[in-house]
Design a protein around this motif. Sequence first.
Motif, PDB file in Angstrom:
ATOM      1  N   LEU A  47      21.522   0.841   3.714  1.00 52.84           N
ATOM      2  CA  LEU A  47      20.615   0.650   4.852  1.00 52.84           C
ATOM      3  C   LEU A  47      21.204  -0.411   5.778  1.00 52.84           C
ATOM      4  CD1 LEU A  47      17.236   0.595   2.907  1.00 52.84           C
ATOM      5  CD2 LEU A  47      18.017   2.382   4.456  1.00 52.84           C
ATOM      6  N   PRO A  48      21.771   0.000   6.909  1.00 52.30           N
ATOM      7  CA  PRO A  48      22.415  -0.971   7.800  1.00 52.30           C
ATOM      8  C   PRO A  48      21.449  -2.023   8.347  1.00 52.30           C
ATOM      9  CG  PRO A  48      22.284   1.194   8.841  1.00 52.30           C
ATOM     10  CD  PRO A  48      21.816   1.357   7.434  1.00 52.30           C
ATOM     11  N   THR A  49      20.175  -1.666   8.453  1.00 58.26           N
ATOM     12  CA  THR A  49      19.179  -2.623   8.949  1.00 58.26           C
ATOM     13  C   THR A  49      18.149  -2.901   7.853  1.00 58.26           C
ATOM     14  OG1 THR A  49      17.862  -0.808   9.846  1.00 58.26           O
ATOM     15  CG2 THR A  49      19.439  -1.847  11.341  1.00 58.26           C
ATOM     16  N   GLY A  50      18.637  -3.190   6.658  1.00 55.04           N
ATOM     17  CA  GLY A  50      17.770  -3.379   5.503  1.00 55.04           C
ATOM     18  C   GLY A  50      16.735  -4.471   5.675  1.00 55.04           C
ATOM     19  N   ALA A  51      17.139  -5.603   6.226  1.00 53.94           N
ATOM     20  CA  ALA A  51      16.193  -6.712   6.405  1.00 53.94           C
ATOM     21  C   ALA A  51      15.069  -6.310   7.357  1.00 53.94           C
ATOM     22  CB  ALA A  51      16.914  -7.949   6.919  1.00 53.94           C
ATOM     23  N   ALA A  52      15.424  -5.640   8.442  1.00 54.00           N
ATOM     24  CA  ALA A  52      14.407  -5.194   9.399  1.00 54.00           C
ATOM     25  C   ALA A  52      13.502  -4.137   8.769  1.00 54.00           C
ATOM     26  CB  ALA A  52      15.067  -4.642  10.658  1.00 54.00           C
ATOM     27  N   GLU A  53      14.084  -3.244   7.976  1.00 52.97           N
ATOM     28  CA  GLU A  53      13.292  -2.205   7.315  1.00 52.97           C
ATOM     29  C   GLU A  53      12.326  -2.821   6.313  1.00 52.97           C
ATOM     30  OE1 GLU A  53      13.184   1.304   7.757  1.00 52.97           O
ATOM     31  OE2 GLU A  53      14.253   0.708   9.561  1.00 52.97           O
ATOM     32  N   SER A  54      12.777  -3.822   5.560  1.00 48.85           N
ATOM     33  CA  SER A  54      11.916  -4.417   4.532  1.00 48.85           C
ATOM     34  C   SER A  54      10.717  -5.136   5.149  1.00 48.85           C
ATOM     35  CB  SER A  54      12.713  -5.370   3.650  1.00 48.85           C
ATOM     36  OG  SER A  54      13.082  -6.529   4.355  1.00 48.85           O
ATOM     37  N   ALA A  55      10.874  -5.664   6.350  1.00 49.56           N
ATOM     38  CA  ALA A  55       9.776  -6.381   7.010  1.00 49.56           C
ATOM     39  C   ALA A  55       8.669  -5.434   7.497  1.00 49.56           C
ATOM     40  CB  ALA A  55      10.317  -7.191   8.184  1.00 49.56           C
ATOM     41  N   LYS A  56       8.938  -4.141   7.527  1.00 47.81           N
ATOM     42  CA  LYS A  56       7.947  -3.174   7.993  1.00 47.81           C
ATOM     43  C   LYS A  56       6.876  -2.873   6.946  1.00 47.81           C
ATOM     44  CE  LYS A  56      11.282  -0.861  10.998  1.00 47.81           C
ATOM     45  NZ  LYS A  56      12.023   0.403  11.223  1.00 47.81           N
ATOM     46  N   PHE A  57       7.143  -3.186   5.681  1.00 53.60           N
ATOM     47  CA  PHE A  57       6.193  -2.890   4.614  1.00 53.60           C
ATOM     48  C   PHE A  57       5.130  -3.971   4.524  1.00 53.60           C
ATOM     49  CE2 PHE A  57       9.979  -0.545   3.493  1.00 53.60           C
ATOM     50  CZ  PHE A  57       9.459   0.688   3.139  1.00 53.60           C
ATOM     51  N   LEU A  58       3.892  -3.555   4.275  1.00 55.40           N
ATOM     52  CA  LEU A  58       2.765  -4.473   4.171  1.00 55.40           C
ATOM     53  C   LEU A  58       2.064  -4.286   2.838  1.00 55.40           C
ATOM     54  CD1 LEU A  58       1.041  -3.872   7.622  1.00 55.40           C
ATOM     55  CD2 LEU A  58       2.388  -5.844   6.963  1.00 55.40           C
ATOM     56  N   LEU A  59       1.603  -5.377   2.263  1.00 54.78           N
ATOM     57  CA  LEU A  59       0.775  -5.315   1.073  1.00 54.78           C
ATOM     58  C   LEU A  59      -0.666  -5.465   1.535  1.00 54.78           C
ATOM     59  CD1 LEU A  59       0.452  -5.176  -1.977  1.00 54.78           C
ATOM     60  CD2 LEU A  59       0.773  -7.653  -2.046  1.00 54.78           C
ATOM     61  N   LEU A  60      -1.417  -4.379   1.484  1.00 51.46           N
ATOM     62  CA  LEU A  60      -2.794  -4.390   1.963  1.00 51.46           C
ATOM     63  C   LEU A  60      -3.734  -4.817   0.845  1.00 51.46           C
ATOM     64  CD1 LEU A  60      -2.909  -1.049   3.965  1.00 51.46           C
ATOM     65  CD2 LEU A  60      -2.472  -3.349   4.815  1.00 51.46           C
ATOM     66  N   THR A  61      -4.667  -5.667   1.195  1.00 45.07           N
ATOM     67  CA  THR A  61      -5.704  -6.064   0.241  1.00 45.07           C
ATOM     68  C   THR A  61      -7.037  -6.122   0.963  1.00 45.07           C
ATOM     69  OG1 THR A  61      -5.280  -8.398   0.670  1.00 45.07           O
ATOM     70  CG2 THR A  61      -4.148  -7.405  -1.209  1.00 45.07           C
TER      71      THR A  61
END
Length: 179
Positions: A47-61
């Motif tokens: 994933l060339p933009t792995g850091a940017a991709e990882s920031a897109k995930f949210l933990l909903l509570t």
Amino acid sequence: CVRREERVMDKASAVFARAFYHALLTGHSIRQSFDIAQARVASDSDLPTGAAESAKFLLLTHPAVHSAEAATGASDLALFADVEDGPWVDRTVRPQYRRLPSRVEHFVGRRDAMFELVSLVVKHRLVTVRGAPGIGKTTLCNQCAHFLTERRVFADGALFVSFRGVYSLESLLSALLRE
């Protein structure tokens, strides 16, 4: 979950899901599993933009969960902590080997023969189909193979091997090795 306004790469989703559920199943809490999955996406070399991709995930509570976490330390709750250790069993659905000729568009009037052949193949696995030339033996077998493969009757799928011109054990082995 992923931020509504964001698009996430398929590869990032797959890496995240695999890492998240693996972490959950190995005794980590939901929060720890989420963090592990985000870190895994960020560090994936595919994933060339792995850091940017990882920031897109949210933990909903839910808001009630936040107050319960604060009061009880529930963010450290491990869902599968009480599951006993045991042997690892891979339940991944394997791709089927499917090397069959294309289906015939109009295959009519052979329902009984197809039912009989499918029943025999399921019961005996190796069945010989004989008959006069040109009556549709190969087409019938091909339709049955597609039918069985689509229903995943045999875990490894189906393979078509032409025995045309096979008259000896040596030519049979040669035909099998060609495929």
